[in-house]
Design a protein around this motif. Structure first.
Motif, mmCIF file in Angstrom:
data_model
loop_
_atom_site.group_PDB
_atom_site.id
_atom_site.type_symbol
_atom_site.label_atom_id
_atom_site.label_comp_id
_atom_site.label_asym_id
_atom_site.label_seq_id
_atom_site.Cartn_x
_atom_site.Cartn_y
_atom_site.Cartn_z
ATOM 1 N N SER A 153 7.481 12.044 -4.928
ATOM 2 C CA SER A 153 6.028 11.824 -5.017
ATOM 3 C C SER A 153 5.305 12.132 -3.716
ATOM 4 O O SER A 153 4.073 12.032 -3.656
ATOM 5 N N SER A 154 6.058 12.475 -2.670
ATOM 6 C CA SER A 154 5.499 12.705 -1.328
ATOM 7 C C SER A 154 4.669 11.511 -0.861
ATOM 8 O O SER A 154 3.593 11.645 -0.294
ATOM 9 N N THR A 155 5.195 10.326 -1.101
ATOM 10 C CA THR A 155 4.526 9.099 -0.683
ATOM 11 C C THR A 155 5.532 8.150 -0.044
ATOM 12 O O THR A 155 6.745 8.326 -0.149
ATOM 13 N N LYS A 201 0.849 -1.184 0.000
ATOM 14 C CA LYS A 201 0.000 0.000 0.000
ATOM 15 C C LYS A 201 0.890 1.241 0.000
ATOM 16 O O LYS A 201 2.081 1.170 0.309
ATOM 17 N N THR A 202 0.286 2.374 -0.352
ATOM 18 C CA THR A 202 1.010 3.643 -0.399
ATOM 19 C C THR A 202 0.331 4.653 0.502
ATOM 20 O O THR A 202 -0.900 4.753 0.507
ATOM 21 N N VAL A 203 1.106 5.382 1.275
ATOM 22 C CA VAL A 203 0.565 6.447 2.121
ATOM 23 C C VAL A 203 1.043 7.790 1.584
ATOM 24 O O VAL A 203 2.215 7.952 1.239
ATOM 25 N N LYS A 204 0.117 8.742 1.489
ATOM 26 C CA LYS A 204 0.448 10.104 1.072
ATOM 27 C C LYS A 204 0.921 10.891 2.285
ATOM 28 O O LYS A 204 0.280 10.877 3.340
ATOM 29 N N ILE A 205 2.044 11.597 2.142
ATOM 30 C CA ILE A 205 2.622 12.365 3.246
ATOM 31 C C ILE A 205 2.881 13.798 2.787
ATOM 32 O O ILE A 205 3.566 14.015 1.778
ATOM 33 N N THR A 206 2.330 14.751 3.498
ATOM 34 C CA THR A 206 2.680 16.153 3.270
ATOM 35 C C THR A 206 3.826 16.481 4.208
ATOM 36 O O THR A 206 3.655 16.484 5.429
ATOM 37 N N PRO A 207 5.020 16.733 3.660
ATOM 38 C CA PRO A 207 6.192 16.886 4.541
ATOM 39 C C PRO A 207 6.173 18.200 5.295
ATOM 40 O O PRO A 207 5.509 19.160 4.902
ATOM 41 N N PRO A 208 6.940 18.275 6.370
ATOM 42 C CA PRO A 208 7.089 19.534 7.104
ATOM 43 C C PRO A 208 8.054 20.458 6.377
ATOM 44 O O PRO A 208 8.774 20.036 5.465
ATOM 45 N N ALA A 209 8.065 21.734 6.767
ATOM 46 C CA ALA A 209 9.114 22.620 6.280
ATOM 47 C C ALA A 209 10.443 22.068 6.782
ATOM 48 O O ALA A 209 10.603 21.811 7.977
#
Length: 433
Positions: A376-378, A337-345
């Motif tokens: 891909s931020s994943t 499975k793939t998880v979407k991650i919005t990274p921190p600054a």
């Protein structure tokens, strides 16, 4: 837990070399005041051309058979409590048990000593005796072996020998009626798991009725399995990097083809790929009792094949990378499975991956790590052994501009359902300078 980023001094952490190619490492996050176990890291994203892009959909679906009912999981408090209750006898004599005359301790089932050239204090020797005895008791319970009938331990004179090293490197080797290891009192839990792993190797020597060697991959995978080390299985990308090499690392080949130990290769990176291959067999019917039966048999691989008849290929056939990819990697992809991650600054910080720690795990012993793809931020992960529940999540990176300090952004609480990690957004976290 507060939502900030923490600067983690390099002196408190096992460095994550070559983009987390080195598996089974531990981060000691001083800001979190506990041990965060980094596992399941695998290799960097390399060429994927040898893996089937379109799995054969005509193959029957294999339903995962995850069963943790036999596993023995201890909290750090439980482990310390049991270690304190172990009776340790100081024989007040010297003996040559570990290639040199040195002090000897005894527990109910083990005799503990060390090589005099090693720097082992009385305190560390006592610690090794206690955690080894607890590990032995748990291994007997976990494997359902009879120590008298299966392992030939019927009297004090039959006790297995433990040789302790003082370098605290968390390494070990198992042999006939003896194992050697280097525990670290700063990581009692990993020392306990290492002792269980090596003790299983000693048990395998006793169980084997002939001189036919157990294939190296099966020997190590079963030792990991019965040690109950909590780690995720690798992804198909990590398996491909393991088989074919990545970023200058060794190419190990297909797990099922690793029949013998090669002293020129770093097999500390092999545990998760070979454990993944073993879990393929578990999902095709291989039980704990079957593993013991295979070790006892004259032909372990034929025995495994006979006990897993619902798999389409023999293990011998799956030594071929093509057949391994068509069958085992196909099974792996069905669990991914793939998880979407919005990274921190993260100015000046290289982000490596997502750390998940169960909310009810106060010791962070059941934490795991999945690698982050910044493009891909994943993060891709194998959900085969991921337990549903609530987790604290941390984003792990390294600040190379400030002395290679590791950084943990978090925590954010999430809930895993049906193996799915929901999207995690670290973008709003304040930054602690």
């Amino acid at each position: 837990m507060s939502n900030v980023s923490y600067q983690i001094p390099i002196g408190y952490i096992c460095k994550l070399n070559n983009y987390f190619m080195a598996l089974n490492k531990t981060i000691l996050a001083t800001a979190l005041l506990s041990v965060i176990t980094v596992s399941g890291c695998g290799g960097s994203d390399s060429s994927d051309e040898s893996i089937n892009k379109t799995p054969d959909t005509t193959k029957p679906e294999v339903k995962p058979t995850t069963d943790t009912s036999n596993q023995i999981k201890l909290s750090l408090a439980e482990l310390n409590g049991r270690m304190n209750s172990v009776d340790v006898l100081d024989l007040n004599e010297q003996a040559n048990l570990c290639d040199g005359e040195s002090k000897v301790l005894k527990t109910k089932d083990l005799t503990i000593s060390y090589n005099p050239s090693n720097n082992v204090s009385d305190k560390d020797l006592d610690l090794a005796a206690r955690l080894s005895q607890v590990a032995f008791e748990d291994l007997i319970k976990r494997t359902k072996l009879n120590k008298e009938e299966d392992l030939n331990i019927r009297a004090v004179d039959d006790n297995w020998t433990v040789c302790v090293k003082g370098d605290k490197t968390l390494n070990g080797t198992g042999d006939y009626e003896k194992f050697t290891f280097s525990p670290d009192r700063n990581d009692i839990m990993m020392s306990y798991l290492l002792a269980k792993h090596e003790l299983f190797h000693v048990a395998a020597f006793e169980l084997k009725q002939d001189n036919i060697a157990i294939p190296h991959w099966f020997n190590e995978a079963t030792a990991e399995h019965f040690a109950d080390r909590n780690e995720l299985l690798v992804t198909h990308k990590e398996m491909n990097a393991f088989i074919n090499g990545s970023d200058g690392e060794d190419a190990y080949g297909v797990p099922f083809a690793i029949d013998t130990f090669d002293e020129n290769k770093h097999y500390d990176m092999a545990y998760e790929p070979i454990s993944t291959a073993l879990n393929y067999l578990i999902d095709h019917g291989l039980s704990d009792a079957d593993m013991i039966e295979a070790i006892k048999s004259h032909d372990p691989i034929k025995t495994i094949d006979d006990l897993t008849e619902n798999k389409p290929y023999t293990i011998e056939k799956m030594k071929s990378e093509t057949d391994f990819n068509n069958e085992v990697v196909y099974w792996m992809k069905n669990n991914e499975k793939t998880v979407k991650i919005t990274p921190p600054a993260h100015d000046g910080v290289t982000l490596y991956g997502l750390q998940l720690s169960p909310v009810n795990d106060v010791d962070y012993e059941d934490s795991f790590f999945i690698e982050f793809d910044e493009a891909s931020s994943t993060a891709l992960y194998n959900a085969r052994k991921l337990v549903d529940g609530k987790y604290y999540t941390f984003m792990i990176g390294m600040n190379e501009s400030e002395g290679d300090n590791y950084v943990a952004y978090g925590s954010i609480e999430i809930e895993v359902k049906n193996g799915i990690i929901p999207e995690v957004d670290f973008s709003k976290l304040p930054i602690k300078k």
